[in-house]
Design a protein around this motif. Structure first.
Motif, PDB file in Angstrom:
ATOM      1  N   LEU A  95       0.828  -1.206   0.000  1.00 24.86           N
ATOM      2  CA  LEU A  95       0.000   0.000   0.000  1.00 24.86           C
ATOM      3  C   LEU A  95       0.862   1.256   0.000  1.00 24.86           C
ATOM      4  CD1 LEU A  95      -2.913  -0.838   2.481  1.00 24.86           C
ATOM      5  CD2 LEU A  95      -3.080  -0.505   0.020  1.00 24.86           C
ATOM      6  N   ARG A  96       1.920   1.251   0.790  1.00 22.90           N
ATOM      7  CA  ARG A  96       2.804   2.421   0.836  1.00 22.90           C
ATOM      8  C   ARG A  96       3.512   2.631  -0.495  1.00 22.90           C
ATOM      9  NH1 ARG A  96       4.173  -0.218   5.818  1.00 22.90           N
ATOM     10  NH2 ARG A  96       3.129   0.786   7.598  1.00 22.90           N
ATOM     11  N   ALA A 110       0.546   3.939  -3.134  1.00 22.19           N
ATOM     12  CA  ALA A 110      -0.166   5.191  -2.849  1.00 22.19           C
ATOM     13  C   ALA A 110       0.409   6.389  -3.600  1.00 22.19           C
ATOM     14  CB  ALA A 110      -0.182   5.447  -1.344  1.00 22.19           C
ATOM     15  N   TYR A 162      -3.974  -0.549  -6.597  1.00 21.04           N
ATOM     16  CA  TYR A 162      -4.134   0.105  -5.294  1.00 21.04           C
ATOM     17  C   TYR A 162      -5.598   0.103  -4.853  1.00 21.04           C
ATOM     18  CZ  TYR A 162      -3.909   3.910  -1.853  1.00 21.04           C
ATOM     19  OH  TYR A 162      -4.011   4.670  -0.719  1.00 21.04           O
ATOM     20  N   LEU A 174      -7.190  -1.905  -1.667  1.00 21.47           N
ATOM     21  CA  LEU A 174      -7.966  -1.196  -0.650  1.00 21.47           C
ATOM     22  C   LEU A 174      -9.342  -1.829  -0.465  1.00 21.47           C
ATOM     23  CD1 LEU A 174      -7.227   2.582  -1.388  1.00 21.47           C
ATOM     24  CD2 LEU A 174      -6.481   1.262   0.589  1.00 21.47           C
ATOM     25  N   LEU A 212      -6.330   2.230   7.310  1.00 22.79           N
ATOM     26  CA  LEU A 212      -5.807   2.413   5.955  1.00 22.79           C
ATOM     27  C   LEU A 212      -5.218   3.802   5.770  1.00 22.79           C
ATOM     28  CD1 LEU A 212      -8.685   0.689   3.928  1.00 22.79           C
ATOM     29  CD2 LEU A 212      -6.439  -0.254   4.470  1.00 22.79           C
ATOM     30  N   THR A 251      -1.408   4.531   4.501  1.00 23.48           N
ATOM     31  CA  THR A 251      -1.193   5.173   3.200  1.00 23.48           C
ATOM     32  C   THR A 251      -0.876   6.654   3.297  1.00 23.48           C
ATOM     33  OG1 THR A 251      -3.572   5.605   2.983  1.00 23.48           O
ATOM     34  CG2 THR A 251      -2.738   3.519   2.117  1.00 23.48           C
ATOM     35  N   GLN A 302      -3.187   8.941   3.485  1.00 26.41           N
ATOM     36  CA  GLN A 302      -4.312   9.659   2.899  1.00 26.41           C
ATOM     37  C   GLN A 302      -5.447   9.769   3.907  1.00 26.41           C
ATOM     38  OE1 GLN A 302      -5.322   7.492  -0.642  1.00 26.41           O
ATOM     39  NE2 GLN A 302      -3.603   8.308  -1.812  1.00 26.41           N
ATOM     40  N   ILE A 325      -9.965   7.902   0.825  1.00 24.85           N
ATOM     41  CA  ILE A 325     -10.006   6.464   0.553  1.00 24.85           C
ATOM     42  C   ILE A 325     -11.419   6.035   0.186  1.00 24.85           C
ATOM     43  CG2 ILE A 325      -9.698   4.196   1.612  1.00 24.85           C
ATOM     44  CD1 ILE A 325      -7.427   5.380   3.240  1.00 24.85           C
TER      45      ILE A 325
END
Length: 293
Positions: free
Chosen positions: A95-96, A99, A122, A126, A139, A143, A145, A150
Protein backbone atom coordinates in the motif's frame (compact mmCIF):
# COMPACT_ATOMS: atom_id res chain seq x y z
CA UNK A 1 -9.26 7.59 56.18
CA UNK A 2 -12.31 6.45 54.26
CA UNK A 3 -13.59 4.35 57.17
CA UNK A 4 -12.98 7.20 59.62
CA UNK A 5 -14.90 9.62 57.42
CA UNK A 6 -17.92 7.29 57.52
CA UNK A 7 -18.15 6.94 61.34
CA UNK A 8 -19.23 10.50 62.19
CA UNK A 9 -18.19 12.84 64.99
CA UNK A 10 -15.09 15.05 65.33
CA UNK A 11 -12.81 12.24 64.22
CA UNK A 12 -14.93 11.84 61.13
CA UNK A 13 -14.49 15.51 60.19
CA UNK A 14 -10.71 15.22 60.55
CA UNK A 15 -10.65 12.02 58.51
CA UNK A 16 -12.82 13.63 55.86
CA UNK A 17 -10.46 16.60 55.61
CA UNK A 18 -7.45 14.29 55.40
CA UNK A 19 -9.15 12.21 52.68
CA UNK A 20 -10.06 15.30 50.66
CA UNK A 21 -6.52 16.69 50.80
CA UNK A 22 -5.03 13.29 49.99
CA UNK A 23 -7.26 12.99 46.92
CA UNK A 24 -6.22 16.50 45.91
CA UNK A 25 -2.56 15.52 46.28
CA UNK A 26 -3.11 12.45 44.11
CA UNK A 27 -4.83 14.57 41.47
CA UNK A 28 -1.94 17.05 41.50
CA UNK A 29 0.45 14.14 40.99
CA UNK A 30 -1.42 13.12 37.84
CA UNK A 31 -3.57 10.26 39.08
CA UNK A 32 -6.85 9.77 37.24
CA UNK A 33 -10.16 9.87 39.10
CA UNK A 34 -10.99 6.34 38.00
CA UNK A 35 -7.71 5.05 39.47
CA UNK A 36 -8.49 6.74 42.79
CA UNK A 37 -12.15 5.70 42.89
CA UNK A 38 -11.57 1.96 42.52
CA UNK A 39 -9.51 1.36 45.72
CA UNK A 40 -11.75 3.72 47.71
CA UNK A 41 -14.92 1.95 46.60
CA UNK A 42 -16.61 5.16 45.42
CA UNK A 43 -17.55 6.70 42.12
CA UNK A 44 -15.51 9.19 40.13
CA UNK A 45 -18.13 11.86 40.84
CA UNK A 46 -17.57 11.47 44.59
CA UNK A 47 -13.81 11.68 44.12
CA UNK A 48 -14.30 14.91 42.18
CA UNK A 49 -16.59 16.27 44.91
CA UNK A 50 -14.09 15.46 47.67
CA UNK A 51 -11.25 17.09 45.76
CA UNK A 52 -13.34 20.27 45.42
CA UNK A 53 -14.00 20.27 49.19
CA UNK A 54 -10.27 20.23 50.00
CA UNK A 55 -10.05 24.00 49.59
CA UNK A 56 -12.60 24.64 52.35
CA UNK A 57 -11.35 21.98 54.79
CA UNK A 58 -8.33 22.42 57.12
CA UNK A 59 -5.18 20.73 55.93
CA UNK A 60 -3.87 18.03 58.30
CA UNK A 61 -0.32 18.12 59.57
CA UNK A 62 0.68 14.87 57.89
CA UNK A 63 -0.60 12.97 54.85
CA UNK A 64 0.30 9.54 53.51
CA UNK A 65 2.97 9.50 50.85
CA UNK A 66 1.69 9.89 47.32
CA UNK A 67 2.68 6.83 45.26
CA UNK A 68 4.37 7.30 41.93
CA UNK A 69 2.43 6.88 38.73
CA UNK A 70 2.85 3.58 36.89
CA UNK A 71 5.27 3.65 33.99
CA UNK A 72 3.72 4.58 30.66
CA UNK A 73 3.98 2.09 27.83
CA UNK A 74 6.73 2.74 25.35
CA UNK A 75 6.05 4.02 21.86
CA UNK A 76 6.83 0.64 20.32
CA UNK A 77 4.22 -1.04 22.53
CA UNK A 78 1.61 1.50 21.49
CA UNK A 79 2.43 0.97 17.87
CA UNK A 80 2.18 -2.78 18.34
CA UNK A 81 -1.29 -2.39 19.84
CA UNK A 82 -2.42 -0.18 16.99
CA UNK A 83 -1.30 -2.66 14.36
CA UNK A 84 -4.37 -4.49 13.17
CA UNK A 85 -4.08 -8.27 12.97
CA UNK A 86 -6.25 -8.20 9.83
CA UNK A 87 -3.54 -6.70 7.61
CA UNK A 88 -0.14 -8.25 6.99
CA UNK A 89 3.18 -6.47 6.79
CA UNK A 90 3.54 -7.26 3.08
CA UNK A 91 0.13 -5.75 2.32
CA UNK A 92 0.95 -2.62 4.30
CA UNK A 93 4.25 -2.30 2.44
CA UNK A 94 2.52 -2.69 -0.91
CA UNK A 95 0.00 0.00 0.00
CA UNK A 96 2.80 2.42 0.84
CA UNK A 97 4.45 1.69 -2.52
CA UNK A 98 1.28 2.12 -4.59
CA UNK A 99 -0.17 5.19 -2.85
CA UNK A 100 2.25 7.77 -4.38
CA UNK A 101 1.77 6.32 -7.88
CA UNK A 102 -2.01 6.21 -7.60
CA UNK A 103 -2.22 9.90 -6.74
CA UNK A 104 -0.54 10.83 -10.04
CA UNK A 105 -3.35 9.43 -12.21
CA UNK A 106 -5.48 12.04 -13.98
CA UNK A 107 -8.11 11.95 -16.68
CA UNK A 108 -5.52 12.28 -19.44
CA UNK A 109 -3.40 9.39 -18.16
CA UNK A 110 -3.15 6.62 -20.74
CA UNK A 111 -4.79 3.29 -20.04
CA UNK A 112 -1.52 1.35 -20.24
CA UNK A 113 0.44 3.85 -18.17
CA UNK A 114 2.23 2.23 -15.19
CA UNK A 115 0.71 4.80 -12.88
CA UNK A 116 -2.82 3.83 -13.94
CA UNK A 117 -2.00 0.15 -13.53
CA UNK A 118 -0.71 0.90 -10.05
CA UNK A 119 -3.85 2.93 -9.32
CA UNK A 120 -6.09 0.01 -10.28
CA UNK A 121 -4.07 -2.39 -8.15
CA UNK A 122 -4.13 0.10 -5.29
CA UNK A 123 -7.93 0.41 -5.45
CA UNK A 124 -8.41 -3.36 -5.61
CA UNK A 125 -6.13 -3.88 -2.61
CA UNK A 126 -7.97 -1.20 -0.65
CA UNK A 127 -11.30 -2.83 -1.49
CA UNK A 128 -10.08 -6.25 -0.36
CA UNK A 129 -8.85 -4.86 2.95
CA UNK A 130 -12.08 -2.89 3.36
CA UNK A 131 -14.18 -6.02 2.88
CA UNK A 132 -11.92 -7.90 5.27
CA UNK A 133 -12.79 -5.44 8.03
CA UNK A 134 -9.84 -3.06 8.08
CA UNK A 135 -11.05 0.39 9.10
CA UNK A 136 -10.54 3.51 7.03
CA UNK A 137 -8.54 5.03 9.88
CA UNK A 138 -6.12 2.11 9.73
CA UNK A 139 -5.81 2.41 5.96
CA UNK A 140 -5.32 6.16 6.28
CA UNK A 141 -2.53 5.65 8.81
CA UNK A 142 -0.72 3.28 6.47
CA UNK A 143 -1.19 5.17 3.20
CA UNK A 144 -1.00 8.71 4.54
CA UNK A 145 -4.31 9.66 2.90
CA UNK A 146 -7.45 10.94 4.58
CA UNK A 147 -10.25 8.44 5.31
CA UNK A 148 -12.63 10.47 3.13
CA UNK A 149 -10.15 10.24 0.24
CA UNK A 150 -10.01 6.46 0.55
CA UNK A 151 -13.79 6.19 0.57
CA UNK A 152 -14.08 8.47 -2.46
CA UNK A 153 -11.60 6.32 -4.39
CA UNK A 154 -13.48 3.12 -3.57
CA UNK A 155 -16.75 4.74 -4.60
CA UNK A 156 -15.42 6.11 -7.90
CA UNK A 157 -14.01 2.73 -8.86
CA UNK A 158 -17.32 1.02 -8.06
CA UNK A 159 -16.24 -1.02 -5.04
CA UNK A 160 -18.77 0.64 -2.71
CA UNK A 161 -21.89 2.75 -3.18
CA UNK A 162 -21.22 6.39 -3.95
CA UNK A 163 -22.48 8.93 -1.44
CA UNK A 164 -24.58 11.97 -2.30
CA UNK A 165 -21.62 14.35 -1.89
CA UNK A 166 -19.12 12.25 -3.86
CA UNK A 167 -18.80 13.17 -7.52
CA UNK A 168 -18.12 10.55 -10.19
CA UNK A 169 -15.23 10.65 -12.59
CA UNK A 170 -15.40 12.95 -15.61
CA UNK A 171 -13.78 12.85 -19.02
CA UNK A 172 -11.62 9.85 -19.79
CA UNK A 173 -11.90 8.57 -16.23
CA UNK A 174 -15.63 8.14 -16.82
CA UNK A 175 -14.81 5.39 -19.33
CA UNK A 176 -13.10 3.39 -16.61
CA UNK A 177 -15.88 4.10 -14.14
CA UNK A 178 -18.33 2.85 -16.77
CA UNK A 179 -17.24 -0.69 -16.00
CA UNK A 180 -19.23 -0.59 -12.78
CA UNK A 181 -21.58 -3.56 -12.68
CA UNK A 182 -24.16 -2.30 -10.16
CA UNK A 183 -25.89 0.99 -9.50
CA UNK A 184 -25.70 2.66 -6.10
CA UNK A 185 -28.89 0.85 -5.03
CA UNK A 186 -27.52 -2.59 -5.94
CA UNK A 187 -29.30 -3.18 -9.29
CA UNK A 188 -27.17 -4.92 -11.89
CA UNK A 189 -26.38 -3.00 -15.08
CA UNK A 190 -27.69 -5.59 -17.52
CA UNK A 191 -28.57 -4.61 -21.11
CA UNK A 192 -32.27 -4.79 -20.20
CA UNK A 193 -31.80 -2.65 -17.06
CA UNK A 194 -29.48 -0.01 -18.57
CA UNK A 195 -30.62 3.15 -20.35
CA UNK A 196 -27.98 5.23 -22.12
CA UNK A 197 -28.52 8.84 -23.13
CA UNK A 198 -26.46 11.78 -24.30
CA UNK A 199 -26.03 14.76 -22.01
CA UNK A 200 -26.06 18.39 -23.20
CA UNK A 201 -22.26 18.49 -23.04
CA UNK A 202 -22.06 15.55 -25.46
CA UNK A 203 -21.07 12.86 -22.97
CA UNK A 204 -22.92 9.56 -23.02
CA UNK A 205 -24.34 8.65 -19.62
CA UNK A 206 -26.32 5.71 -18.39
CA UNK A 207 -28.90 5.14 -15.71
CA UNK A 208 -30.64 2.24 -14.05
CA UNK A 209 -34.12 1.50 -15.39
CA UNK A 210 -35.23 -0.05 -12.08
CA UNK A 211 -34.25 3.11 -10.21
CA UNK A 212 -36.02 5.23 -12.84
CA UNK A 213 -39.23 3.21 -12.41
CA UNK A 214 -38.97 3.58 -8.64
CA UNK A 215 -38.61 7.36 -8.95
CA UNK A 216 -41.68 7.50 -11.19
CA UNK A 217 -43.73 5.53 -8.66
CA UNK A 218 -42.60 7.80 -5.84
CA UNK A 219 -43.50 10.88 -7.89
CA UNK A 220 -46.95 9.52 -8.72
CA UNK A 221 -47.54 8.68 -5.07
CA UNK A 222 -46.52 12.18 -3.96
CA UNK A 223 -48.84 13.76 -6.54
CA UNK A 224 -51.78 11.66 -5.36
CA UNK A 225 -50.98 12.43 -1.72
CA UNK A 226 -50.87 16.19 -2.26
CA UNK A 227 -53.53 16.76 -4.92
CA UNK A 228 -55.68 13.65 -4.70
CA UNK A 229 -55.37 13.14 -8.45
CA UNK A 230 -53.30 10.86 -10.57
CA UNK A 231 -50.43 12.10 -12.65
CA UNK A 232 -51.46 13.02 -16.22
CA UNK A 233 -50.54 10.64 -18.98
CA UNK A 234 -47.67 11.60 -21.26
CA UNK A 235 -48.57 13.41 -24.46
CA UNK A 236 -47.40 10.52 -26.59
CA UNK A 237 -50.10 8.20 -25.23
CA UNK A 238 -53.13 10.35 -26.12
CA UNK A 239 -53.44 8.70 -29.52
CA UNK A 240 -53.48 5.18 -28.11
CA UNK A 241 -57.33 4.84 -27.93
CA UNK A 242 -57.53 5.55 -31.68
CA UNK A 243 -55.70 2.27 -32.33
CA UNK A 244 -58.22 0.28 -30.28
CA UNK A 245 -60.25 -2.09 -32.48
CA UNK A 246 -62.56 -3.60 -29.83
CA UNK A 247 -64.02 -2.25 -26.61
CA UNK A 248 -63.58 -3.85 -23.20
CA UNK A 249 -66.73 -5.97 -23.75
CA UNK A 250 -65.52 -7.29 -27.09
CA UNK A 251 -67.63 -5.12 -29.43
CA UNK A 252 -65.87 -4.13 -32.62
CA UNK A 253 -65.13 -0.41 -32.89
CA UNK A 254 -66.51 0.04 -36.39
CA UNK A 255 -67.52 3.48 -37.68
CA UNK A 256 -71.19 2.55 -37.14
CA UNK A 257 -70.54 1.38 -33.55
CA UNK A 258 -68.23 4.24 -32.54
CA UNK A 259 -69.43 7.46 -30.93
CA UNK A 260 -66.99 10.36 -30.76
CA UNK A 261 -67.37 13.31 -28.41
CA UNK A 262 -65.28 16.20 -27.08
CA UNK A 263 -64.18 16.14 -23.46
CA UNK A 264 -63.95 19.19 -21.20
CA UNK A 265 -60.22 19.30 -21.76
CA UNK A 266 -60.77 19.64 -25.50
CA UNK A 267 -59.66 16.12 -26.38
CA UNK A 268 -61.72 13.95 -28.70
CA UNK A 269 -62.69 10.64 -27.11
CA UNK A 270 -64.50 7.57 -28.42
CA UNK A 271 -66.93 5.15 -26.86
CA UNK A 272 -68.80 2.03 -27.93
CA UNK A 273 -72.44 2.60 -28.92
CA UNK A 274 -73.52 -0.92 -27.88
CA UNK A 275 -71.98 -0.44 -24.45
CA UNK A 276 -73.76 2.89 -24.18
CA UNK A 277 -77.09 1.18 -24.88
CA UNK A 278 -76.36 -1.46 -22.26
CA UNK A 279 -75.52 1.18 -19.68
CA UNK A 280 -78.74 3.05 -20.48
CA UNK A 281 -80.86 -0.09 -20.07
CA UNK A 282 -79.18 -0.94 -16.77
CA UNK A 283 -79.89 2.57 -15.51
CA UNK A 284 -83.57 2.32 -16.49
CA UNK A 285 -83.93 -1.04 -14.73
CA UNK A 286 -82.39 0.28 -11.53
CA UNK A 287 -84.68 3.29 -11.41
CA UNK A 288 -87.82 1.64 -12.80
CA UNK A 289 -87.96 3.76 -15.93
CA UNK A 290 -89.89 2.41 -18.89
CA UNK A 291 -88.25 3.20 -22.18
CA UNK A 292 -90.42 4.58 -24.99
CA UNK A 293 -88.20 3.20 -27.72
Amino acid sequence: MREGARRGGPASAASRAALAHYIQALADAGWAKSAMAEPLGVTRQEVHRLSRQAEALPRPATLPAVPALPAKPTTSARTARRESPKITASEAKRLRELAPLATKVRGVTAEHDPARTASVEYSVLLAELWKRGVSRQELARITGQAPATIRARLARHGHINRGASERPYKGKQAEFAKRREYCKFGHEFTPENTYEYRRPDGRVARTCRACHARRQREHAHSVRATTGRRTPRPAGRTAQPARQTVCKRGHRMTPENTYEYTQKSGKIARTCRQCKVLRQRAYEQRHGITSHH
